[in-house]
Design a protein around this motif. Structure first.
Motif, PDB file in Angstrom:
ATOM      1  N   PRO A  93      -7.286  32.488  28.136  1.00  0.00           N
ATOM      2  CA  PRO A  93      -7.556  33.508  27.121  1.00  0.00           C
ATOM      3  C   PRO A  93      -7.942  34.846  27.754  1.00  0.00           C
ATOM      4  O   PRO A  93      -8.389  34.900  28.899  1.00  0.00           O
ATOM      5  CB  PRO A  93      -8.727  32.924  26.329  1.00  0.00           C
ATOM      6  CG  PRO A  93      -9.422  32.025  27.291  1.00  0.00           C
ATOM      7  CD  PRO A  93      -8.358  31.503  28.220  1.00  0.00           C
ATOM      8  N   ASP A  94      -7.764  35.912  26.987  1.00  0.00           N
ATOM      9  CA  ASP A  94      -8.198  37.236  27.446  1.00  0.00           C
ATOM     10  C   ASP A  94      -9.708  37.350  27.407  1.00  0.00           C
ATOM     11  O   ASP A  94     -10.323  37.984  28.262  1.00  0.00           O
ATOM     12  CB  ASP A  94      -7.588  38.334  26.566  1.00  0.00           C
ATOM     13  CG  ASP A  94      -6.085  38.413  26.713  1.00  0.00           C
ATOM     14  OD1 ASP A  94      -5.592  38.272  27.850  1.00  0.00           O
ATOM     15  OD2 ASP A  94      -5.397  38.600  25.700  1.00  0.00           O
ATOM     16  N   VAL A  95     -10.299  36.734  26.375  1.00  0.00           N
ATOM     17  CA  VAL A  95     -11.755  36.835  26.209  1.00  0.00           C
ATOM     18  C   VAL A  95     -12.286  35.539  25.601  1.00  0.00           C
ATOM     19  O   VAL A  95     -11.614  34.889  24.804  1.00  0.00           O
ATOM     20  CB  VAL A  95     -12.140  38.064  25.334  1.00  0.00           C
ATOM     21  CG1 VAL A  95     -11.652  37.912  23.909  1.00  0.00           C
ATOM     22  CG2 VAL A  95     -13.615  38.335  25.369  1.00  0.00           C
ATOM     23  N   ILE A  96     -13.505  35.189  26.026  1.00  0.00           N
ATOM     24  CA  ILE A  96     -14.185  34.018  25.484  1.00  0.00           C
ATOM     25  C   ILE A  96     -15.529  34.481  24.934  1.00  0.00           C
ATOM     26  O   ILE A  96     -16.340  35.061  25.670  1.00  0.00           O
ATOM     27  CB  ILE A  96     -14.418  32.934  26.555  1.00  0.00           C
ATOM     28  CG1 ILE A  96     -13.088  32.472  27.155  1.00  0.00           C
ATOM     29  CG2 ILE A  96     -15.197  31.756  25.963  1.00  0.00           C
ATOM     30  CD1 ILE A  96     -13.233  31.567  28.370  1.00  0.00           C
ATOM     31  N   LEU A  97     -15.747  34.248  23.639  1.00  0.00           N
ATOM     32  CA  LEU A  97     -17.060  34.473  23.031  1.00  0.00           C
ATOM     33  C   LEU A  97     -17.794  33.149  23.154  1.00  0.00           C
ATOM     34  O   LEU A  97     -17.352  32.137  22.612  1.00  0.00           O
ATOM     35  CB  LEU A  97     -16.929  34.863  21.563  1.00  0.00           C
ATOM     36  CG  LEU A  97     -16.125  36.106  21.253  1.00  0.00           C
ATOM     37  CD1 LEU A  97     -16.112  36.372  19.747  1.00  0.00           C
ATOM     38  CD2 LEU A  97     -16.691  37.301  21.963  1.00  0.00           C
ATOM     39  N   LEU A  98     -18.911  33.156  23.837  1.00  0.00           N
ATOM     40  CA  LEU A  98     -19.560  31.914  24.235  1.00  0.00           C
ATOM     41  C   LEU A  98     -21.007  31.882  23.772  1.00  0.00           C
ATOM     42  O   LEU A  98     -21.816  32.712  24.196  1.00  0.00           O
ATOM     43  CB  LEU A  98     -19.479  31.813  25.763  1.00  0.00           C
ATOM     44  CG  LEU A  98     -19.843  30.530  26.463  1.00  0.00           C
ATOM     45  CD1 LEU A  98     -18.986  29.365  25.973  1.00  0.00           C
ATOM     46  CD2 LEU A  98     -19.676  30.698  27.968  1.00  0.00           C
ATOM     47  N   ASP A  99     -21.317  30.942  22.886  1.00  0.00           N
ATOM     48  CA  ASP A  99     -22.708  30.712  22.498  1.00  0.00           C
ATOM     49  C   ASP A  99     -23.408  30.036  23.675  1.00  0.00           C
ATOM     50  O   ASP A  99     -22.760  29.406  24.513  1.00  0.00           O
ATOM     51  CB  ASP A  99     -22.738  29.808  21.253  1.00  0.00           C
ATOM     52  CG  ASP A  99     -24.136  29.651  20.665  1.00  0.00           C
ATOM     53  OD1 ASP A  99     -25.023  30.480  20.959  1.00  0.00           O
ATOM     54  OD2 ASP A  99     -24.341  28.698  19.882  1.00  0.00           O
TER      55      ASP A  99
END
Length: 116
Positions: free
Chosen positions: A42-48
């Motif tokens: 992926p280009d970006v990972i939003l990660l909790d």
């Protein structure tokens, strides 16, 4: 890619990003993220950070070990708003750290600025 164990957050973020043309993948914990990353860059990972099975910190460590993900941006999206938590996330190599609650509009803007 959006990784969070809170269903409402996943659904609202997925809807918002799809609406503006992003292809979105959903993970509910760090182990699901790592499974996706075996076949996806992926280009970006939003990660909790606080997730079951494998937390965001441990997930980021694994992401950083994978050379194929060298250009993937990782943004922590967490309720952990203590300055020490933010500092730890950034020192571990996160590209950004956003605390909950957040503005989806500002979040999208911040992600788009990462690629300018």
């Amino acid at each position: 890619m959006i990784a969070d164990d809170e269903h409402k957050i996943l659904m609202s973020l997925e809807y918002s990003f799809r609406k503006i043309g992003y292809e979105v993948f959903i993970a509910r914990d760090g182990t699901e993220v790592l499974e996706f990353l075996k076949t996806l860059v992926p280009d970006v990972i939003l990660l909790d950070i606080m997730m079951p099975n494998l937390d965001g910190y441990s997930t980021l460590e694994e992401i950083k070990k994978n050379e194929a993900l060298h250009n993937t941006k990782v943004l922590f999206l967490s309720a952990k708003n203590n300055p020490k938590d933010i500092e730890k996330g950034m020192e571990m190599g996160a590209d950004a750290y956003v605390t909950k609650p957040y503005s989806i509009k500002k979040l999208i803007q911040q992600i788009e600025e990462m690629f300018e």
